[in-house]
Structures are given as C-alpha cells and as structure tokens.
Design a protein around this motif. Structure first.
Motif, PDB file in Angstrom:
ATOM      1  N   LYS A 114      14.304   4.479  -2.957  1.00 11.75           N
ATOM      2  CA  LYS A 114      13.613   5.762  -3.216  1.00 11.75           C
ATOM      3  C   LYS A 114      12.999   6.249  -1.936  1.00 11.75           C
ATOM      4  O   LYS A 114      12.656   7.481  -2.063  1.00 11.75           O
ATOM      5  CB  LYS A 114      12.521   5.264  -4.217  1.00 11.75           C
ATOM      6  N   LEU A 115      13.230   5.740  -0.821  1.00  9.65           N
ATOM      7  CA  LEU A 115      12.941   6.208   0.166  1.00  9.65           C
ATOM      8  C   LEU A 115      14.047   6.550   1.229  1.00  9.65           C
ATOM      9  O   LEU A 115      15.222   6.673   0.715  1.00  9.65           O
ATOM     10  CB  LEU A 115      12.036   5.142   1.145  1.00  9.65           C
ATOM     11  N   SER A 116      13.666   6.998   2.387  1.00 12.07           N
ATOM     12  CA  SER A 116      14.679   7.490   3.182  1.00 12.07           C
ATOM     13  C   SER A 116      14.188   7.082   4.978  1.00 12.07           C
ATOM     14  O   SER A 116      12.989   6.947   4.897  1.00 12.07           O
ATOM     15  CB  SER A 116      14.933   8.966   3.338  1.00 12.07           C
ATOM     16  N   PHE A 117      15.125   6.926   5.769  1.00 14.13           N
ATOM     17  CA  PHE A 117      14.647   6.501   7.096  1.00 14.13           C
ATOM     18  C   PHE A 117      14.004   7.684   7.683  1.00 14.13           C
ATOM     19  O   PHE A 117      12.902   7.335   8.314  1.00 14.13           O
ATOM     20  CB  PHE A 117      16.020   6.394   8.024  1.00 14.13           C
ATOM     21  N   ALA A 118      14.214   8.782   7.285  1.00 11.59           N
ATOM     22  CA  ALA A 118      13.595  10.144   7.942  1.00 11.59           C
ATOM     23  C   ALA A 118      12.072  10.123   7.350  1.00 11.59           C
ATOM     24  O   ALA A 118      10.951  10.283   8.205  1.00 11.59           O
ATOM     25  CB  ALA A 118      14.046  11.544   7.563  1.00 11.59           C
ATOM     26  N   ARG A 119      11.881   9.669   6.148  1.00 14.47           N
ATOM     27  CA  ARG A 119      10.469   9.261   5.780  1.00 14.47           C
ATOM     28  C   ARG A 119       9.784   8.525   6.501  1.00 14.47           C
ATOM     29  O   ARG A 119       8.512   8.341   6.601  1.00 14.47           O
ATOM     30  CB  ARG A 119      10.382   9.471   4.252  1.00 14.47           C
ATOM     31  N   CYS A 120      10.375   7.322   6.737  1.00 18.06           N
ATOM     32  CA  CYS A 120       9.675   6.022   7.228  1.00 18.06           C
ATOM     33  C   CYS A 120       9.505   6.085   8.631  1.00 18.06           C
ATOM     34  O   CYS A 120       8.698   5.139   9.007  1.00 18.06           O
ATOM     35  CB  CYS A 120      10.520   4.672   6.584  1.00 18.06           C
ATOM     36  N   ARG A 121      10.467   6.788   9.239  1.00 17.58           N
ATOM     37  CA  ARG A 121      10.499   6.587  10.748  1.00 17.58           C
ATOM     38  C   ARG A 121       8.984   6.496  11.480  1.00 17.58           C
ATOM     39  O   ARG A 121       8.580   5.839  12.434  1.00 17.58           O
ATOM     40  CB  ARG A 121      11.054   7.908  11.451  1.00 17.58           C
ATOM     41  N   ASP A 122       8.132   7.432  11.100  1.00 18.04           N
ATOM     42  CA  ASP A 122       6.740   7.630  11.646  1.00 18.04           C
ATOM     43  C   ASP A 122       5.860   6.441  11.144  1.00 18.04           C
ATOM     44  O   ASP A 122       5.013   6.039  12.104  1.00 18.04           O
ATOM     45  CB  ASP A 122       6.073   8.951  11.208  1.00 18.04           C
TER      46      ASP A 122
ATOM     47  N   GLY B  44      10.915  -1.094  15.416  1.00 16.29           N
ATOM     48  CA  GLY B  44      10.837  -1.428  13.794  1.00 16.29           C
ATOM     49  C   GLY B  44      12.106  -1.346  13.106  1.00 16.29           C
ATOM     50  O   GLY B  44      12.986  -0.328  13.443  1.00 16.29           O
ATOM     51  N   VAL B  45      12.406  -1.758  11.746  1.00 14.83           N
ATOM     52  CA  VAL B  45      13.235  -1.655  11.103  1.00 14.83           C
ATOM     53  C   VAL B  45      13.215  -1.252   9.601  1.00 14.83           C
ATOM     54  O   VAL B  45      12.168  -1.441   9.027  1.00 14.83           O
ATOM     55  CB  VAL B  45      14.132  -3.107  11.200  1.00 14.83           C
ATOM     56  N   TYR B  46      13.857  -0.320   9.084  1.00 11.55           N
ATOM     57  CA  TYR B  46      13.993   0.341   7.916  1.00 11.55           C
ATOM     58  C   TYR B  46      15.220  -0.469   7.267  1.00 11.55           C
ATOM     59  O   TYR B  46      16.313  -0.336   7.330  1.00 11.55           O
ATOM     60  CB  TYR B  46      14.147   1.642   7.754  1.00 11.55           C
ATOM     61  N   ALA B  47      14.884  -1.364   6.109  1.00  8.67           N
ATOM     62  CA  ALA B  47      15.814  -2.183   5.555  1.00  8.67           C
ATOM     63  C   ALA B  47      16.278  -1.632   4.266  1.00  8.67           C
ATOM     64  O   ALA B  47      15.268  -1.404   3.363  1.00  8.67           O
ATOM     65  CB  ALA B  47      15.378  -3.585   5.297  1.00  8.67           C
ATOM     66  N   ALA B  48      17.444  -0.883   3.935  1.00  6.05           N
ATOM     67  CA  ALA B  48      17.819  -0.146   2.811  1.00  6.05           C
ATOM     68  C   ALA B  48      18.601  -1.093   1.814  1.00  6.05           C
ATOM     69  O   ALA B  48      19.188  -1.958   2.236  1.00  6.05           O
ATOM     70  CB  ALA B  48      18.770   0.866   3.283  1.00  6.05           C
ATOM     71  N   THR B  49      18.750  -0.636   0.596  1.00  4.93           N
ATOM     72  CA  THR B  49      19.395  -1.269  -0.469  1.00  4.93           C
ATOM     73  C   THR B  49      20.075  -0.408  -1.297  1.00  4.93           C
ATOM     74  O   THR B  49      20.908  -0.779  -2.154  1.00  4.93           O
ATOM     75  CB  THR B  49      18.453  -1.937  -1.649  1.00  4.93           C
TER      76      THR B  49
ATOM     77  N   GLU C 298       0.682  -1.129   0.247  1.00 10.17           N
ATOM     78  CA  GLU C 298      -0.128  -0.048   0.105  1.00 10.17           C
ATOM     79  C   GLU C 298       0.752   1.331   0.079  1.00 10.17           C
ATOM     80  O   GLU C 298       2.068   1.151   0.216  1.00 10.17           O
ATOM     81  CB  GLU C 298      -0.888  -0.072   1.380  1.00 10.17           C
ATOM     82  N   ASP C 299       0.139   2.476  -0.212  1.00  9.34           N
ATOM     83  CA  ASP C 299       0.943   3.435  -0.087  1.00  9.34           C
ATOM     84  C   ASP C 299       0.880   3.803   1.333  1.00  9.34           C
ATOM     85  O   ASP C 299       0.026   4.421   1.984  1.00  9.34           O
ATOM     86  CB  ASP C 299       0.263   4.702  -0.815  1.00  9.34           C
ATOM     87  N   PHE C 300       2.009   3.697   2.227  1.00 12.07           N
ATOM     88  CA  PHE C 300       2.228   3.945   3.640  1.00 12.07           C
ATOM     89  C   PHE C 300       2.136   4.994   4.156  1.00 12.07           C
ATOM     90  O   PHE C 300       1.702   5.418   5.204  1.00 12.07           O
ATOM     91  CB  PHE C 300       3.391   3.096   4.039  1.00 12.07           C
TER      92      PHE C 300
ATOM     93  N   ASN D  21      -1.735   5.565   4.867  1.00 11.77           N
ATOM     94  CA  ASN D  21      -2.740   4.657   5.584  1.00 11.77           C
ATOM     95  C   ASN D  21      -2.792   4.891   7.070  1.00 11.77           C
ATOM     96  O   ASN D  21      -3.521   4.200   7.837  1.00 11.77           O
ATOM     97  CB  ASN D  21      -2.475   3.324   5.187  1.00 11.77           C
ATOM     98  N   GLY D  22      -1.890   5.454   7.710  1.00 11.32           N
ATOM     99  CA  GLY D  22      -1.851   5.510   9.059  1.00 11.32           C
ATOM    100  C   GLY D  22      -1.633   4.591   9.937  1.00 11.32           C
ATOM    101  O   GLY D  22      -1.491   4.479  11.246  1.00 11.32           O
ATOM    102  N   ARG D  23      -0.894   3.476   9.245  1.00 13.17           N
ATOM    103  CA  ARG D  23      -0.472   2.254   9.931  1.00 13.17           C
ATOM    104  C   ARG D  23       0.877   2.503  10.291  1.00 13.17           C
ATOM    105  O   ARG D  23       1.571   3.033   9.626  1.00 13.17           O
ATOM    106  CB  ARG D  23      -0.902   1.128   9.229  1.00 13.17           C
ATOM    107  N   ALA D  24       1.155   1.618  11.281  1.00 12.70           N
ATOM    108  CA  ALA D  24       2.566   1.165  11.661  1.00 12.70           C
ATOM    109  C   ALA D  24       3.025  -0.241  11.283  1.00 12.70           C
ATOM    110  O   ALA D  24       2.119  -1.070  11.432  1.00 12.70           O
ATOM    111  CB  ALA D  24       2.870   1.662  13.073  1.00 12.70           C
ATOM    112  N   TYR D  25       4.581  -0.216  10.890  1.00 14.22           N
ATOM    113  CA  TYR D  25       4.645  -1.652  10.389  1.00 14.22           C
ATOM    114  C   TYR D  25       5.994  -2.159  11.437  1.00 14.22           C
ATOM    115  O   TYR D  25       6.846  -1.314  11.661  1.00 14.22           O
ATOM    116  CB  TYR D  25       5.253  -1.525   8.876  1.00 14.22           C
ATOM    117  N   ASP D  26       6.223  -3.585  11.338  1.00 19.60           N
ATOM    118  CA  ASP D  26       7.674  -4.008  11.999  1.00 19.60           C
ATOM    119  C   ASP D  26       8.722  -3.572  11.194  1.00 19.60           C
ATOM    120  O   ASP D  26       9.757  -3.621  11.813  1.00 19.60           O
ATOM    121  CB  ASP D  26       7.304  -5.464  12.235  1.00 19.60           C
ATOM    122  N   ALA D  27       8.522  -3.767   9.940  1.00 14.31           N
ATOM    123  CA  ALA D  27       9.736  -3.359   8.870  1.00 14.31           C
ATOM    124  C   ALA D  27       9.238  -2.805   7.646  1.00 14.31           C
ATOM    125  O   ALA D  27       8.207  -3.012   7.110  1.00 14.31           O
ATOM    126  CB  ALA D  27      10.403  -4.635   8.629  1.00 14.31           C
TER     127      ALA D  27
END
Length: 295
Positions: free
Chosen positions: A197-205, A211-216, A179-181, A184-190
C-alpha cells in the motif's frame, strides 16, 4: 479425492467442491494427505484475475490449473522410490508455490521442495498458517540485513505477511514499530510494506541514510531495486522471483520450536465453506491467516 476447483475467473462463487483424480507420486515425490491449508491473498487474486496480466501465466481465457492453495500441513501417505528424507506417517508442512493444488485431499511434492517435518506437537491448522506469509516476509527482510538495535517499521502488520514480518524482525533482534510513521517525524533503518500500500517515494523521507524500503508488491519496485543499487543513499529491495526453500522451512521450524515464532490464525473453516472463507479474506480485514480444515 475431493478438491476445490474453479474453471473460470470470477467472484468466490466460481469455487466448487468436486471429485478429481488423486495424484500419484513420482520417484522423487511424496504424496501428502492434507489436513489443513489456507486461503491467501494470492489465491483470491488469481481466482478473480483482478490483474489481467496474471492471465499470461495462469491462462488467458480459463485457468490452466484449477486447484488453488499453496500452504499445507498433513501426513505423508506414500513416497516415491527415490525418496529418502520422508516416510509414510510423517507430519509435514510446507508451501507449493506456482503450481498450487493444496485445496484438496492430497497433493504431491518433491522431497527437495519447501517441505519439512512439523514441529513436535504442533496442530495441523497452526502449521498450515506458517509457510506462505513467513517465507514471503523472509524473502523481503533477508536482503535488508537487519542487525541488533536497528529500527524497522512494519506497515500492514496484521496480515499473514505483516504478522510474520514483526516476528522475524524480533528474531533478528531489531526493534519494530507499527506507528503512523507519516506523522511522528522519526526516521527508520527499514520500512517493510507487507501489504503493498506504500511507495518508495512516500517512505523516502522516513528512512535514515542507508535505509531500506522492503516491498512486497507493485511492478515498479523491481526497477527501483536495480536503480537504487547504483544511485542514492536509500534502497528499495524487491527479490524477484521470491525463493521458497527447504532450508527456510527448516529455519522456521526451529524458530517455532524455540518459541520465537507462533502461527497467527484469524478464522478457521471446513473445506466445504471455502466460498465463505474466501469472501472474508477479500474484506481485507483478516488478522493473520484464514485456515481451511481439509479432513
């Protein structure tokens, strides 16, 4: 033997079919007749040298290694004197990172490398479409330590790494979403960023506590990996360097044989149409993998 070579950085048109010397296996190497390979995002990035810093590894003015391609599937043609694991005629698939050379009729690999026998009955083109995306996804997801019932968001799930990530997450018994996270107001384990294309700053909330941000991709992520190990309640994982091992190739083979993983192929081209295949990869619209049929 025939191979796709490039002697300068530039657009896809710098790629040419040429006759080059066939490699000879060393004592601990196998000579593989390649039947299928892929054109990957790594191939296009190295050829174009879009990140100039890459030239410090590939050659400042001209490429030091002139044959691209890391995915491969084919038949063992000959073995060195010390090889015990493979024999001529074996169908094998694997990955040759860093040195590349798979866009050719033949390649040599150490028997201890990321190389395994193909799953029984699997076509060469499907086997070639597995290693690169799946191994990179495995490198990113293994430190996340997914457990049954956890929820992971896969961003960029249509590419070779992303489509592999979805299947691996499923094999770890995690739930996944595309989904377009951000809405949707949800939170994820990863959150698995399969396309950089993302960043930790964008994903933190959008991450749960712990939780974990797995980067490539992206150079800041190794530093964030080290920083978030010590500070904060959410982590970045970015394994450097990625590991490509025989044991992981065997793991993927077992997933395929048990029906838990399938190769995702968008298009197939003969080796002679490598320029056309490369142009398509550079549209960034591919779903899964673009395969080159070598012989």
């Amino acid at each position: 033997m025939k191979a796709v070579v490039y002697d300068r950085y530039g657009p896809p048109d710098v790629l040419k079919i040429a006759d080059v010397e066939q490699p000879i296996p060393k004592a601990d190497e196998v000579l593989i007749r390649i039947r299928a390979t892929t054109v990957s995002r790594t191939d296009t990035g190295l050829r174009s040298s879009e990140l100039f810093v890459s030239r410090f590894f590939t050659g400042l003015r001209r490429p030091k290694r002139q044959i691209l391609g890391s995915d491969l599937a084919g038949e063992v043609e000959a073995v060195g004197a010390a090889v015990t694991e493979f024999k001529p005629g074996d169908h094998v698939f694997g990955l040759k990172p860093w040195k590349f050379g798979a866009h050719a009729d033949f390649i040599c690999m150490q028997q201890s490398a990321a190389l395994a026998r193909m799953p029984a009955g699997m076509p060469f083109e499907e086997a070639a479409a597995v290693p690169d995306g799946a191994l990179l996804a495995l490198n990113a997801l293994r430190p996340v330590a997914l457990r049954e019932g956890q929820r992971i968001l896969v961003y960029g799930a249509s590419g070779s790494i992303g489509s592999a990530g979805v299947q691996l997450a499923r094999s770890f018994d995690a739930d996944y979403t595309q989904e377009d996270f951000t809405k949707n107001g949800r939170a994820y384990d990863a959150i698995f960023d399969a396309v950089g294309k993302l960043s930790f700053a964008r994903c933190r909330d959008s991450l749960k506590r712990g939780g974990v941000y797995a980067a490539t991709d992206h150079l800041q992520n190794p530093f964030l990996d080290m920083w978030t190990r010590r500070f904060g309640d959410k982590r970045v994982v970015f394994p450097i360097p990625p590991r490509f091992t025989k044991s992981d190739m065997i793991f993927l083979k077992e997933l395929i044989e048990t029906g838990k993983y399938i190769a995702v192929i968008d298009r197939q081209y003969p080796l002679e149409r490598v320029v056309e295949a490369t142009r398509y990869v550079e549209t960034k619209q591919k779903t899964g993998n673009v395969v080159l049929i070598v012989s």
